[in-house]
Design a protein around this motif. Sequence first.
Motif, PDB file in Angstrom:
ATOM      1  N   ASP A  99     -23.977 -25.252 -13.308  1.00 17.35           N
ATOM      2  CA  ASP A  99     -24.626 -25.149 -12.003  1.00 17.35           C
ATOM      3  C   ASP A  99     -26.062 -24.658 -12.135  1.00 17.35           C
ATOM      4  O   ASP A  99     -26.975 -25.205 -11.501  1.00 17.35           O
ATOM      5  N   ARG A 100     -26.280 -23.628 -12.949  1.00 22.17           N
ATOM      6  CA  ARG A 100     -27.638 -23.100 -13.149  1.00 22.17           C
ATOM      7  C   ARG A 100     -28.569 -24.165 -13.715  1.00 22.17           C
ATOM      8  O   ARG A 100     -29.704 -24.308 -13.280  1.00 22.17           O
ATOM      9  N   ARG A 101     -28.095 -24.886 -14.697  1.00 17.37           N
ATOM     10  CA  ARG A 101     -28.935 -25.918 -15.311  1.00 17.37           C
ATOM     11  C   ARG A 101     -29.232 -27.055 -14.341  1.00 17.37           C
ATOM     12  O   ARG A 101     -30.352 -27.572 -14.320  1.00 17.37           O
ATOM     13  N   LYS A 103     -29.371 -26.792 -11.049  1.00 16.13           N
ATOM     14  CA  LYS A 103     -30.306 -26.254 -10.054  1.00 16.13           C
ATOM     15  C   LYS A 103     -31.712 -26.168 -10.637  1.00 16.13           C
ATOM     16  O   LYS A 103     -32.687 -26.494  -9.974  1.00 16.13           O
ATOM     17  N   ALA A 104     -31.815 -25.715 -11.888  1.00 14.50           N
ATOM     18  CA  ALA A 104     -33.129 -25.618 -12.539  1.00 14.50           C
ATOM     19  C   ALA A 104     -33.744 -26.997 -12.691  1.00 14.50           C
ATOM     20  O   ALA A 104     -34.951 -27.173 -12.491  1.00 14.50           O
ATOM     21  N   ARG A 105     -32.951 -27.956 -13.005  1.00 15.35           N
ATOM     22  CA  ARG A 105     -33.451 -29.328 -13.151  1.00 15.35           C
ATOM     23  C   ARG A 105     -34.057 -29.815 -11.858  1.00 15.35           C
ATOM     24  O   ARG A 105     -35.115 -30.410 -11.844  1.00 15.35           O
ATOM     25  N   HIS A 106     -33.380 -29.560 -10.756  1.00 15.08           N
ATOM     26  CA  HIS A 106     -33.883 -29.993  -9.455  1.00 15.08           C
ATOM     27  C   HIS A 106     -35.079 -29.160  -9.010  1.00 15.08           C
ATOM     28  O   HIS A 106     -36.003 -29.691  -8.393  1.00 15.08           O
ATOM     29  N   THR A 107     -35.086 -27.868  -9.330  1.00 14.94           N
ATOM     30  CA  THR A 107     -36.200 -27.004  -8.973  1.00 14.94           C
ATOM     31  C   THR A 107     -37.461 -27.397  -9.728  1.00 14.94           C
ATOM     32  O   THR A 107     -38.562 -27.371  -9.189  1.00 14.94           O
ATOM     33  N   LEU A 108     -37.302 -27.792 -10.973  1.00 15.63           N
ATOM     34  CA  LEU A 108     -38.451 -28.157 -11.807  1.00 15.63           C
ATOM     35  C   LEU A 108     -38.867 -29.614 -11.607  1.00 15.63           C
ATOM     36  O   LEU A 108     -39.784 -30.096 -12.260  1.00 15.63           O
ATOM     37  N   GLY A 109     -38.177 -30.291 -10.742  1.00 15.88           N
ATOM     38  CA  GLY A 109     -38.525 -31.707 -10.495  1.00 15.88           C
ATOM     39  C   GLY A 109     -38.064 -32.624 -11.593  1.00 15.88           C
ATOM     40  O   GLY A 109     -38.574 -33.738 -11.723  1.00 15.88           O
TER      41      GLY A 109
END
Length: 113
Positions: A99-101, A103-109
């Motif tokens: 989940d963290r990865r 979310k980070a992927r989507h946050t970083l574009g």
Amino acid sequence: MSEPMREPTFLVLTALAGDPQHGYAVIEDVARMTDGRVRLRAGTLYAALDRLRGEGLIEVDREEVVQSRLRRYYRLTGLGERRLGEESDRLRSQATIADRRLKARHTLGGATA
């Protein structure tokens, strides 16, 4: 730390984490828990129950005769409860990392269509 459990083992132990159940009830409970995705066959289940008994994770709670057939109810042992808890924690930890990865992927574009 113990070896990761195969999904059917995890599901059988989860089914027995509530009240004691007989084999057919375990089959139905697993199907219900997985929305029908996992359908245990009787032969597979009873082999698994024998293995889990041998490993000390479950034990016979009681036996009764229903329509001239022996119905055996199983329950978790203390060891089975601990192992199920460990596996549940392991799976939760792995899901949290995924989940963290994501979310980070989507946050970083970094998400792609």
